[in-house]
Design a protein around this motif. Structure first.
Motif, PDB file in Angstrom:
ATOM      1  N   PRO A 148      23.908   4.536  77.257  1.00 54.41           N
ATOM      2  CA  PRO A 148      23.511   5.847  77.770  1.00 54.41           C
ATOM      3  C   PRO A 148      24.746   6.695  78.075  1.00 54.41           C
ATOM      4  N   GLY A 149      24.606   8.013  77.921  1.00 55.09           N
ATOM      5  CA  GLY A 149      25.699   8.917  78.276  1.00 55.09           C
ATOM      6  C   GLY A 149      26.658   9.169  77.132  1.00 55.09           C
ATOM      7  N   THR A 150      26.511   8.445  76.023  1.00 54.91           N
ATOM      8  CA  THR A 150      27.364   8.677  74.854  1.00 54.91           C
ATOM      9  C   THR A 150      26.633   9.639  73.916  1.00 54.91           C
ATOM     10  N   LEU A 151      27.335  10.071  72.854  1.00 53.40           N
ATOM     11  CA  LEU A 151      26.698  11.079  72.000  1.00 53.40           C
ATOM     12  C   LEU A 151      25.534  10.473  71.212  1.00 53.40           C
ATOM     13  N   PRO A 152      24.357  11.116  71.235  1.00 54.56           N
ATOM     14  CA  PRO A 152      23.269  10.639  70.382  1.00 54.56           C
ATOM     15  C   PRO A 152      23.444  11.138  68.951  1.00 54.56           C
ATOM     16  N   THR A 153      24.041  12.328  68.812  1.00 56.55           N
ATOM     17  CA  THR A 153      24.265  12.937  67.497  1.00 56.55           C
ATOM     18  C   THR A 153      25.167  14.154  67.700  1.00 56.55           C
ATOM     19  N   LEU A 154      25.389  14.932  66.622  1.00 59.26           N
ATOM     20  CA  LEU A 154      26.170  16.168  66.746  1.00 59.26           C
ATOM     21  C   LEU A 154      25.216  17.360  66.701  1.00 59.26           C
ATOM     22  N   TRP A 155      25.597  18.425  67.363  1.00 63.60           N
ATOM     23  CA  TRP A 155      24.756  19.619  67.422  1.00 63.60           C
ATOM     24  C   TRP A 155      24.522  20.169  66.012  1.00 63.60           C
ATOM     25  N   ASN A 156      23.256  20.228  65.631  1.00 61.01           N
ATOM     26  CA  ASN A 156      22.883  20.800  64.324  1.00 61.01           C
ATOM     27  C   ASN A 156      23.611  20.158  63.158  1.00 61.01           C
ATOM     28  N   ALA A 157      24.010  18.909  63.266  1.00 59.66           N
ATOM     29  CA  ALA A 157      24.811  18.308  62.194  1.00 59.66           C
ATOM     30  C   ALA A 157      24.581  16.799  62.156  1.00 59.66           C
ATOM     31  N   GLU A 158      23.307  16.411  62.014  1.00 61.41           N
ATOM     32  CA  GLU A 158      23.022  14.976  62.040  1.00 61.41           C
ATOM     33  C   GLU A 158      23.669  14.239  60.856  1.00 61.41           C
ATOM     34  N   GLU A 159      23.692  14.907  59.698  1.00 61.60           N
ATOM     35  CA  GLU A 159      24.316  14.241  58.530  1.00 61.60           C
ATOM     36  C   GLU A 159      25.794  14.005  58.771  1.00 61.60           C
ATOM     37  N   ARG A 160      26.434  15.004  59.373  1.00 58.89           N
ATOM     38  CA  ARG A 160      27.863  14.844  59.667  1.00 58.89           C
ATOM     39  C   ARG A 160      28.064  13.728  60.695  1.00 58.89           C
ATOM     40  N   PHE A 161      27.140  13.638  61.651  1.00 54.46           N
ATOM     41  CA  PHE A 161      27.224  12.565  62.650  1.00 54.46           C
ATOM     42  C   PHE A 161      27.204  11.213  61.943  1.00 54.46           C
TER      43      PHE A 161
END
Ligand code: COA
Ligand code: AMP
Length: 631
Positions: A449-462
């Motif tokens: 918990p508290g870590t990044l779930p994904t990137l803003w508007n950029a799931e593929e980049r995540f």
């Protein structure tokens, strides 16, 4: 309980571990479970809960009878200002600001960009967003208008909250013209801006778009806390990646609350009422987690320090703050201590202050060199704890958990993995390396918990940036090794990220700027070792055939260009013109070899090199800039 027992209790039952940690948070609706893995490899925590960040950071402490306790201490040697804000005052101020934002149309899910220096109003702005369920994105003041514009276009904020100016020891930073320029450059336009006018500079407001911080709050209804889902983004924080397009790291509300609350005691040994000072900036992740949020969620006291470790007015400033406010723990970057050590090597200034309440120094943000740690230990006589984390994780991956069990310190190591993190050292094929051998550092999914779930508007980049290299793992971008006792050693980045004075920067982004110069045909930027800042960027320029301008002029141009496009924080001041860049036969620039030459390290000429003679030219060019430095 020992560290080993706590770590094993997490490993054997992560669900129970995090549900127990969640008891530290006040919920409108408690989570039915901790991990939501239906969208794996995108994992979410406490997703079905209802909760509010600001309620947990402010209101609940007032309701529990602690309204008179100090929430924020503001100490600004650059403006000669000091004051304290109690939890009750903070509640009134934040509710009023949130009410004013709401009156202008800001609602749950809207983005609000915050561009402010180290003043308490920056934290109030963050909390006001949290109160409404709006998603803030704070931009560090040392970035140029162009970087601000890139973030405006990505986050598409409904509103921007800024200050009229910031104060650096050698100059006033005029925020408002930078903001106006950024809005001009950006395709997206905010509905309105709120400007906190400082005594040092009153900015010109644009009629109909800009409102003054004070006037805008006049006569509005204070806002109550709005419940949001556990997986509602609390903020977006942009960080450097391999290109000029920064990555928008998202933090979910519930995960952030649970994780930060847990770390306050377990890692930092801070209880409600203690003073914990992180000498960083709200524009960085350290400032989010441990200036704005961690302390307040836990009912402790935070310090907003507007100054530098040296020169404001001297290298004793940190000691003054520690003694004046009874600081129990300080968290800063090793660079700050290198700067203090350089000015006051024998710690003469330290002798003027009573540091009896001070218990621990925490360092992070860049590699803590053993010399700096030893010096700090000798001067302060308290444990000096290195810990390792990233914007992406929001809290420590590896640390020495002072509130669980202080472990022996090993110089050069940020100690051991924290519960939630299964850290492994992998070879290129994803196999675990034996103890003592270097490899890529990866963390087995899910991240805690508290870590990044994904990137803003950029799931593929995540997915492509973090999850593809080692399926089932998060790739940290750091390389290093683990010893027989499980202590980690973080040695280098595996990508184009460099660390300058604890600030994370992308050499790829700098190369994009250099390449935009009309006389530059090709370029490379590397990070060279620096005694004060850890690393400094250094550019190599190959010019277009027939270019007749003097090399010195072109170097001056590109230094100016990086300052204008990325900002002064890039600290890009070194560049040299060369005829050719060393490359492999397939055309890859041999940056790592260039770094080794610049640092005076032993290196092997890569077998795939196209023309080894170019390395001599690079050695000469570096020599002309004084590298390798003589110690
Ligand atoms: N707004 C505007 N400009 C800023 C800024 C801000 N918030 N922060 C830094 N800058 C500018 C500086 O004024 C400097 O400009 P200059 O080129 O005109 O001198 C430039 O960006 C580079 O800053 P920095 O690398 O910080 O160098 P410095 O010489 O000003 O200070 C230290 C050196 C060591 C004192 C300083 O880096 C420091 O305190 N570091 C501590 C580390 C830290 O807080 N890290 C944060 C992550 S934990
Ligand atoms: P940032 O996202 O700005 O916090 O930078 C994160 C990066 O800084 C990490 O990936 C590391 O490369 C480096 N870093 C942070 N803390 C440490 C540490 N304690 N030791 C070595 N490197 C660190």
């Amino acid at each position: 309980m020992t560290y080993a027992a706590v770590y094993n209790s997490w490993k054997s039952d992560p669900e129970a571990f995090w549900m127990k940690a969640a008891e530290g948070i006040s919920w409108y609706k408690p989570p039915s479970k901790a991990l939501f893995d239906e969208k794996a490899p995108v994992y979410e925590w406490f997703a079905d809960a209802q909760v509010n960040t600001c309620y947990n950071a402010v209101d609940r402490h007032v309701e529990a009878g602690h309204g008179a306790r100090t929430a924020i201490i503001y100490d600004s040697p650059v403006t000669n200002t000091k004051h304290k804000i109690s939890y009750a005052e903070l509640q009134t101020r934040v509710a009023s600001l949130a009410g004013a934002l709401r009156a202008k149309g800001v609602e749950k899910g809207d983005r609000v960009l915050i561009y402010m220096p180290m003043v308490p109003e920056a934290i109030e702005a963050m909390l006001a967003c949290g109160r409404l369920g709006a998603i803030h994105s704070v931009v560090f003041g040392g970035f140029a208008a162009n970087e601000l514009a890139v973030r405006i276009d990505d986050a598409k904020p409904k509103a921007i909250i800024a200050a009229s100016c910031g104060i650096e020891p050698n100059r006033v930073i005029h925020y408002k013209p930078l903001l106006d320029e950024a809005i001009e450059l950006a395709a997206h336009k905010p509905d309105f801006c709120v400007i906190f006018q400082r005594e040092q500079e009153v900015a010109q407001l644009i009629e109909g778009r800009d409102y003054s911080w004070h006037g805008f709050q006049y006569g509005v209804e204070p806002a109550e806390c709005v419940p949001v889902a556990g997986n509602h983004p609390s903020y977006i924080l942009y960080t450097s990646g391999t290109t000029g397009q920064p990555k928008g790291v998202i933090r979910h509300t519930a995960g952030q609350l649970v994780a930060l609350d847990w770390t306050m005691k377990a890692i930092y040994d801070i209880d409600a009422g203690d003073v914990f000072w992180a000498a960083s900036d709200v524009g960085w992740v350290v400032g989010h987690s441990y200036i704005a949020y961690g302390q307040l969620i836990h009912g402790a006291t935070t310090i907003v320090f507007e100054g530098k470790p040296v020169g404001t007015p001297d290298a004793g400033t940190f000691w003054r703050i520690i003694s004046e406010y009874g600081v129990k723990a300080l968290f800063t970057a090793p660079t700050a201590f290198r700067a203090i050590k350089r000015e006051d090597p024998n710690g003469e200034l330290l002798k003027k202050y009573d540091l009896s309440k001070f218990e621990t120094l925490f360092l992070a943000g860049e590699r803590a060199d053993p010399d700096t740690i030893t010096w700090a230990q000798d001067q302060l006589g308290v444990p000096v704890i290195d810990h390792w984390w990233q914007t992406e994780t929001g809290w420590a991956i590896a640390a020495n958990p002072m509130g669980i069990e202080p472990l022996p310190v090993k110089l050069g190591s940020p100690s051991v993995a924290m519960p939630g993190y299964d850290v492994q050292i992998l070879d290129e094929s994803g196999n675990e390396m034996p103890a003592g051998e270097m490899g890529a550092i990866a963390i087995k999914l899910p991240l805690p918990p508290g870590t990044l779930p994904t990137l803003w508007n950029a799931e593929e980049r995540f997915v492509s940036a973090y999850l593809e290299t080692f399926p089932g793992y998060y790739e940290t971008g750091d390389a290093g090794y683990k010893d027989e006792d499980g202590y980690l050693y973080i040695m280098a980045r595996t990508d184009d990220v460099i660390n300058v004075a604890g600030h994370r920067l992308s050499t790829g982004a700098m190369e994009e700027v250099l390449a935009s110069h009309p006389d530059v045909a090709e370029c490379a930027v590397i990070g060279v070792a620096d005694k004060l800042k850890g690393q400094l960027p250094l550019g190599f320029l190959c010019l277009n055939a027939g270019c007749e301008r003097g090399h010195e002029d072109i170097v001056k141009d590109v230094v100016k260009l990086v300052r204008e496009k990325i900002g002064p924080v890039a600290a890009f001041k070194l560049a040299v013109v060369v005829d050719r860049l060393p490359k492999t036969r397939s055309g890859k620039i041999l940056r790592a070899t260039m770094v080794k030459i610049a640092n005076g390290q032993v290196f092997k000429v890569p077998a795939t090199i196209d023309d080894p003679a170019i390395l001599d030219e690079i050695t000469d060019a570096l020599g002309s800039l004084g590298y390798p430095e003589q110690s």
